[in-house]
Enzyme design. Sequence first.
Site, PDB file in Angstrom:
ATOM      1  N   ASN A  28       0.927  -1.259  -0.098  1.00  0.00           N
ATOM      2  CA  ASN A  28      -0.018  -0.055  -0.041  1.00  0.00           C
ATOM      3  C   ASN A  28       0.974   1.354  -0.091  1.00  0.00           C
ATOM      4  OD1 ASN A  28      -2.284   1.400  -0.152  1.00  0.00           O
ATOM      5  ND2 ASN A  28      -2.713   1.579   2.273  1.00  0.00           N
ATOM      6  N   HIS A  30       3.229   4.621  -0.812  1.00  0.00           N
ATOM      7  CA  HIS A  30       2.691   6.008  -0.873  1.00  0.00           C
ATOM      8  C   HIS A  30       4.426   6.501  -1.241  1.00  0.00           C
ATOM      9  CE1 HIS A  30       4.028   6.411   3.005  1.00  0.00           C
ATOM     10  NE2 HIS A  30       2.972   5.705   3.560  1.00  0.00           N
ATOM     11  N   HIS A  33       7.209   5.706   1.014  1.00  0.00           N
ATOM     12  CA  HIS A  33       8.023   4.498   0.854  1.00  0.00           C
ATOM     13  C   HIS A  33       9.201   4.768  -0.482  1.00  0.00           C
ATOM     14  CE1 HIS A  33       4.278   2.601   2.628  1.00  0.00           C
ATOM     15  NE2 HIS A  33       5.288   2.126   3.440  1.00  0.00           N
TER      16      HIS A  33
END
Length: 276
Positions: A28, A30, A33
Amino acid sequence: MRVVHSVSDFRALRPSLGRVAFVPTMGNLHEGHVSLVRAAHEHGAQVAASIFVNRLQFGPSEDFERYPRTLADDAAKLEDAGVSVLFAPDEREMYPAPQAYHVEPPTEQVEILEGEFRAGHFRGVATVVMKLFQIVQPDVALFGKKDYQQLMVLRNMVSQFAMPIEVVGCETVRATDGLALSSRNGYLSDEERRRAPQLHAELQRVRHGVLNGNRDFAALQQTAASGLDATGWRTEYVRICRRADLQPADPGAIEARVVLAAAGLGKTRLIDNLEI
Ligand code: PAF
């Protein structure tokens, strides 16, 4: 980018990679990261990332089941960011038998702050990261400072087990209104998203207070918590701590400090921190 799902395939590939900088994630992804991957390029010849939603670090009432699994999107982002190998095991691969051996971080590091509200969380994090390190054998591992206590626990784990890995902490990436990027921001309603930057604003007030010489840390913490609670948040903690071990900061000492907070907004629990 190679996508590898099994431990044996990763092991087979590892010798060809040379020096590796590693970014472990739960997916997940964004911009926070992606910034870790960018920083990783400065440390290793090859960047490896992992995506694994680790059941062991979720409490019984936490969001393990609803945690978003977005492997295809995540893989595209990692490839764009220049990752060479993505390790994306499923649960049977990581835990072929129930994990009976655990890394047990010391009580004084994990029964404070997040640990007060998330029993067993850091044991789950340390155990999976130990296992990922055994598989990936990185030279460098990068973690965001957004999870400040996690970074401290993992640094100490690596040091105490004499693991030949350099642990690098990277700055939190924020939206333009100050909200720290987090996979959990996606749970916020539009109205909650508009209010969410208040957490960062309260931390900034605490930080400015300390930098301007206010030594009444209890009052600074209380004012921030009351400010949040008065507008409908459920504050769990706002604490000024020593950076090194996250024990309460001594207002009279000269020491590097950080202010950390956790609070609920609607159904979402947010954490943030600011170094002082
Ligand atoms: O920070 C995270 O995303 C996770 O806690 C980690 C380090 C990948 C372990 O599951």
